[in-house]
Design an enzyme around this catalytic site. Structure first.
Site, PDB file in Angstrom:
ATOM      1  N   VAL A   1      24.940  43.216  56.778  1.00  0.00           N
ATOM      2  CA  VAL A   1      24.514  43.547  55.403  1.00  0.00           C
ATOM      3  C   VAL A   1      24.154  42.280  54.636  1.00  0.00           C
ATOM      4  O   VAL A   1      23.835  42.342  53.454  1.00  0.00           O
ATOM      5  CB  VAL A   1      25.627  44.341  54.668  1.00  0.00           C
ATOM      6  CG1 VAL A   1      25.902  45.660  55.385  1.00  0.00           C
ATOM      7  CG2 VAL A   1      26.909  43.526  54.524  1.00  0.00           C
TER       8      VAL A   1
ATOM      9  N   HIS B   1      23.155  49.430  58.242  1.00  0.00           N
ATOM     10  CA  HIS B   1      24.394  49.604  57.462  1.00  0.00           C
ATOM     11  C   HIS B   1      24.191  49.228  56.005  1.00  0.00           C
ATOM     12  O   HIS B   1      25.149  49.102  55.252  1.00  0.00           O
ATOM     13  CB  HIS B   1      25.541  48.765  58.055  1.00  0.00           C
ATOM     14  CG  HIS B   1      26.006  49.296  59.377  1.00  0.00           C
ATOM     15  ND1 HIS B   1      26.906  48.612  60.169  1.00  0.00           N
ATOM     16  CD2 HIS B   1      25.701  50.429  60.053  1.00  0.00           C
ATOM     17  CE1 HIS B   1      27.141  49.330  61.266  1.00  0.00           C
ATOM     18  NE2 HIS B   1      26.411  50.423  61.224  1.00  0.00           N
TER      19      HIS B   1
ATOM     20  N   CYS C   1      23.260  59.025  39.518  1.00  0.00           N
ATOM     21  CA  CYS C   1      21.839  59.429  39.630  1.00  0.00           C
ATOM     22  C   CYS C   1      21.220  58.978  40.946  1.00  0.00           C
ATOM     23  O   CYS C   1      20.048  59.279  41.219  1.00  0.00           O
ATOM     24  CB  CYS C   1      21.040  58.876  38.437  1.00  0.00           C
ATOM     25  SG  CYS C   1      20.791  57.099  38.491  1.00  0.00           S
TER      26      CYS C   1
ATOM     27  N   CYS D   1      25.320  51.799  35.895  1.00  0.00           N
ATOM     28  CA  CYS D   1      23.879  52.031  36.104  1.00  0.00           C
ATOM     29  C   CYS D   1      23.115  51.753  34.816  1.00  0.00           C
ATOM     30  O   CYS D   1      23.520  52.186  33.731  1.00  0.00           O
ATOM     31  CB  CYS D   1      23.703  53.499  36.513  1.00  0.00           C
ATOM     32  SG  CYS D   1      22.000  54.032  36.677  1.00  0.00           S
TER      33      CYS D   1
ATOM     34  N   CYS E   1      21.758  55.512  33.712  1.00  0.00           N
ATOM     35  CA  CYS E   1      22.612  56.635  33.266  1.00  0.00           C
ATOM     36  C   CYS E   1      24.050  56.209  33.012  1.00  0.00           C
ATOM     37  O   CYS E   1      24.916  57.042  32.734  1.00  0.00           O
ATOM     38  CB  CYS E   1      22.591  57.756  34.318  1.00  0.00           C
ATOM     39  SG  CYS E   1      23.621  57.396  35.748  1.00  0.00           S
TER      40      CYS E   1
ATOM     41  N   GLY F   1      25.772  39.471  69.332  1.00  0.00           N
ATOM     42  CA  GLY F   1      26.852  39.253  68.375  1.00  0.00           C
ATOM     43  C   GLY F   1      27.465  40.509  67.806  1.00  0.00           C
ATOM     44  O   GLY F   1      27.770  40.564  66.608  1.00  0.00           O
TER      45      GLY F   1
HETATM   46  C1  BV8 Z   1      28.455  57.682  61.327  1.00  0.00           C
HETATM   47  C2  BV8 Z   1      30.731  48.570  56.157  1.00  0.00           C
HETATM   48  C3  BV8 Z   1      27.983  59.999  61.377  1.00  0.00           C
HETATM   49  C4  BV8 Z   1      29.651  47.652  55.839  1.00  0.00           C
HETATM   50  C5  BV8 Z   1      30.817  49.212  58.438  1.00  0.00           C
HETATM   51  C6  BV8 Z   1      35.574  58.076  67.001  1.00  0.00           C
HETATM   52  C7  BV8 Z   1      34.791  57.711  68.073  1.00  0.00           C
HETATM   53  C8  BV8 Z   1      33.487  57.252  67.891  1.00  0.00           C
HETATM   54  C9  BV8 Z   1      32.955  57.139  66.604  1.00  0.00           C
HETATM   55  C10 BV8 Z   1      33.746  57.475  65.542  1.00  0.00           C
HETATM   56  C11 BV8 Z   1      35.035  57.946  65.723  1.00  0.00           C
HETATM   57  N1  BV8 Z   1      35.551  58.194  64.502  1.00  0.00           N
HETATM   58  C12 BV8 Z   1      34.625  57.913  63.543  1.00  0.00           C
HETATM   59  C13 BV8 Z   1      33.522  57.494  64.175  1.00  0.00           C
HETATM   60  C14 BV8 Z   1      32.266  57.079  63.555  1.00  0.00           C
HETATM   61  C15 BV8 Z   1      32.426  55.665  62.989  1.00  0.00           C
HETATM   62  C16 BV8 Z   1      32.839  54.694  64.047  1.00  0.00           C
HETATM   63  O1  BV8 Z   1      32.024  54.291  64.879  1.00  0.00           O
HETATM   64  N2  BV8 Z   1      34.113  54.289  64.016  1.00  0.00           N
HETATM   65  C17 BV8 Z   1      34.560  53.342  65.031  1.00  0.00           C
HETATM   66  C18 BV8 Z   1      35.346  52.219  64.365  1.00  0.00           C
HETATM   67  C19 BV8 Z   1      35.383  54.109  66.061  1.00  0.00           C
HETATM   68  N3  BV8 Z   1      31.086  55.332  62.543  1.00  0.00           N
HETATM   69  C20 BV8 Z   1      30.702  55.713  61.321  1.00  0.00           C
HETATM   70  O2  BV8 Z   1      31.421  56.262  60.508  1.00  0.00           O
HETATM   71  C21 BV8 Z   1      29.234  55.443  60.996  1.00  0.00           C
HETATM   72  N4  BV8 Z   1      28.652  56.646  60.508  1.00  0.00           N
HETATM   73  O3  BV8 Z   1      28.768  57.672  62.490  1.00  0.00           O
HETATM   74  O4  BV8 Z   1      27.864  58.763  60.696  1.00  0.00           O
HETATM   75  C22 BV8 Z   1      29.352  60.513  61.015  1.00  0.00           C
HETATM   76  C23 BV8 Z   1      29.534  61.053  59.764  1.00  0.00           C
HETATM   77  C24 BV8 Z   1      30.789  61.573  59.434  1.00  0.00           C
HETATM   78  C25 BV8 Z   1      31.864  61.509  60.343  1.00  0.00           C
HETATM   79  C26 BV8 Z   1      31.679  60.890  61.599  1.00  0.00           C
HETATM   80  C27 BV8 Z   1      30.417  60.396  61.937  1.00  0.00           C
HETATM   81  C28 BV8 Z   1      29.128  54.371  59.945  1.00  0.00           C
HETATM   82  C29 BV8 Z   1      29.281  53.032  60.590  1.00  0.00           C
HETATM   83  C30 BV8 Z   1      29.080  51.936  59.543  1.00  0.00           C
HETATM   84  C31 BV8 Z   1      30.413  51.509  59.086  1.00  0.00           C
HETATM   85  N5  BV8 Z   1      30.266  50.357  58.179  1.00  0.00           N
HETATM   86  N6  BV8 Z   1      31.087  48.308  57.513  1.00  0.00           N
HETATM   87  C32 BV8 Z   1      30.207  46.325  55.480  1.00  0.00           C
HETATM   88  O5  BV8 Z   1      30.967  46.219  54.517  1.00  0.00           O
HETATM   89  O6  BV8 Z   1      29.829  45.406  56.193  1.00  0.00           O
HETATM   90  S1  BV8 Z   1      31.244  48.826  60.024  1.00  0.00           S
HETATM   91  C33 BV8 Z   1      31.389  47.140  60.251  1.00  0.00           C
HETATM   92  O7  BV8 Z   1      31.435  46.992  61.690  1.00  0.00           O
HETATM   93  C34 BV8 Z   1      30.180  46.325  59.816  1.00  0.00           C
HETATM   94  O8  BV8 Z   1      29.150  47.097  59.234  1.00  0.00           O
HETATM   95  C35 BV8 Z   1      29.675  45.714  61.116  1.00  0.00           C
HETATM   96  O9  BV8 Z   1      28.314  45.586  61.073  1.00  0.00           O
HETATM   97  C36 BV8 Z   1      30.123  46.729  62.096  1.00  0.00           C
HETATM   98  C37 BV8 Z   1      30.138  46.296  63.529  1.00  0.00           C
HETATM   99  O10 BV8 Z   1      30.926  45.120  63.625  1.00  0.00           O
HETATM  100  P1  BV8 Z   1      30.240  43.890  64.421  1.00  0.00           P
HETATM  101  O11 BV8 Z   1      28.961  43.557  63.736  1.00  0.00           O
HETATM  102  O12 BV8 Z   1      30.163  44.226  65.858  1.00  0.00           O
HETATM  103  O13 BV8 Z   1      31.252  42.711  64.151  1.00  0.00           O
HETATM  104  P2  BV8 Z   1      32.614  42.442  64.948  1.00  0.00           P
HETATM  105  O14 BV8 Z   1      33.416  41.467  64.152  1.00  0.00           O
HETATM  106  O15 BV8 Z   1      33.232  43.752  65.337  1.00  0.00           O
HETATM  107  O16 BV8 Z   1      32.146  41.742  66.303  1.00  0.00           O
HETATM  108  C38 BV8 Z   1      31.564  40.462  66.233  1.00  0.00           C
HETATM  109  C39 BV8 Z   1      31.199  40.099  67.666  1.00  0.00           C
HETATM  110  O17 BV8 Z   1      30.515  38.846  67.635  1.00  0.00           O
HETATM  111  C40 BV8 Z   1      32.407  39.916  68.581  1.00  0.00           C
HETATM  112  O18 BV8 Z   1      32.154  40.617  69.776  1.00  0.00           O
HETATM  113  C41 BV8 Z   1      32.463  38.407  68.833  1.00  0.00           C
HETATM  114  O19 BV8 Z   1      32.817  38.119  70.170  1.00  0.00           O
HETATM  115  C42 BV8 Z   1      31.040  37.999  68.621  1.00  0.00           C
HETATM  116  N7  BV8 Z   1      30.866  36.630  68.106  1.00  0.00           N
HETATM  117  C43 BV8 Z   1      31.656  35.965  67.223  1.00  0.00           C
HETATM  118  N8  BV8 Z   1      31.125  34.745  66.978  1.00  0.00           N
HETATM  119  C44 BV8 Z   1      29.983  34.666  67.720  1.00  0.00           C
HETATM  120  C45 BV8 Z   1      29.818  35.854  68.439  1.00  0.00           C
HETATM  121  N9  BV8 Z   1      28.778  36.074  69.260  1.00  0.00           N
HETATM  122  C46 BV8 Z   1      27.873  35.088  69.382  1.00  0.00           C
HETATM  123  N10 BV8 Z   1      27.955  33.908  68.717  1.00  0.00           N
HETATM  124  C47 BV8 Z   1      28.997  33.669  67.883  1.00  0.00           C
HETATM  125  N11 BV8 Z   1      29.063  32.493  67.224  1.00  0.00           N
HETATM  126 ZN    ZN Z   2      22.512  56.181  37.370  1.00  0.00          ZN
END
Ligand code: BV8
Ligand code: ZN
Length: 237
Positions: free
Chosen positions: A100, A116, A127, A144, A147, A184
């Protein structure tokens, strides 16, 4: 493995990239689930969910103000810039990012889907108006301009659906690509975590560039471990 990937990229007319917090880690932005992760201090359910916001909008805005301040002080890194160059070389190119922070567009990438949302956009809970807002910090609780309703981050929280248009664009990009790069991301958040399997089922060559192994590592054709700031520019050599 990197040489094989470079050869495939050189010959590819369509490339899609999926990125996560790891590509911005080298810019100094904490990831979510690493040992320095954002989620270590806070639990995602407490902050990145509509229930958390309904319960305590001030707490959620305080957390997003802390992230806005952090992101405003950082810059895209060589990994972001290398993807801008890759986009210039490839006929059909798309980045699908879970981040984001807006760093892909800031670096100059043209074709970016922010599935995301974006931390610099706010949405009115009354609104529905979406506006850009770069105040650091933003006055809490923000209202807002139209509104006076309570504003929320224009970000997709857990349990919230992704924008159908962005999802369709993403699936088109996964269907049409010859090479998919997954950079990443820990591959635990859906639907983004399924994108590798979607592209592979369509015959794409799927490569993961990540510091650590992930649940996707066994599924991809090439799992290359290292820092994105080093690996991604190397793809261009
Ligand atoms: C949805 C807010 C339909 C934004 C985020 C059970 C099973 C399966 C799925 C689900 C379940 N229960 C619920 C779900 C659905 C849920 C989900 O997937 N949950 C997971 C946790 C099980 N998903 C949702 O709810 C999504 N919507 O599915 O809609 C729906 C509707 C209703 C009910 C159910 C489903 C919405 C998903 C969006 C959530 N928003 N955050 C914010 O504030 O940022 S998620 C959050 O995690 C961030 O958005 C982020 O983008 C996302 C993923 O994280 P990563 O980017 O992968 O970051 P992370 O730290 O995890 O990993 C970093 C990686 O980089 C590591 O691997 C590391 O090794 C590596 N790394 C580190 N340094 C380096 C590197 N690599 C290279 N170089 C480096 N230097
Ligand atoms: Zn408004």
């Amino acid at each position: 493995m990197l040489r094989d990937l470079k050869t495939r990229l050189a010959g590819a007319a369509a490339v899609t990239v999926v990125t996560g917090a790891g590509i911005s880690a080298d810019s100094g932005i904490p990831t979510f689930r690493g040992n320095d992760g954002l989620w270590n201090k806070y639990r995602p359910e407490e902050l990145a969910s509509p229930e958390a916001f309904a319960r305590d909008p001030r707490l959620v805005w305080t957390w997003y103000n802390w992230r806005r301040e952090l992101i405003a002080a950082k810059q895209p890194n060589p990994a972001h810039h290398a993807l801008v160059e890759l986009e210039r070389r490839v006929n059909t190119f798309r980045i699908i990012t879970q981040n984001v922070d807006g760093f892909h567009s800031l670096a100059g990438s043209q074709s970016v889907s922010e599935i995301h949302g974006n931390i610099w956009k706010v949405r009115c809970t009354q609104c529905g108006r979406v506006a850009a807002n770069r105040d650091v910090p933003i006055a809490v609780p923000p209202c807002c301009a139209v509104c006076r309703g309570l504003l929320r981050p224009h970000i997709v929280w857990f349990g919230e659906s992704l924008d159908p248009g962005e999802l369709r664009q993403s699936h088109d990009a996964l269907r049409d690509c010859e090479v998919l790069l997954i950079i990443g991301t820990s591959g635990v958040v859906y639907p983004a975590a399924s994108f590798g399997a979607v592209a592979k089922a369509r015959g794409a060559f799927v490569a993961e560039l990540n510091r650590d192994p992930t649940p996707q590592s066994d599924l991809v054709d090439a799992a290359i471990h290292g820092a994105a700031k080093d690996l991604v520019p190397e793809l261009l050599d």
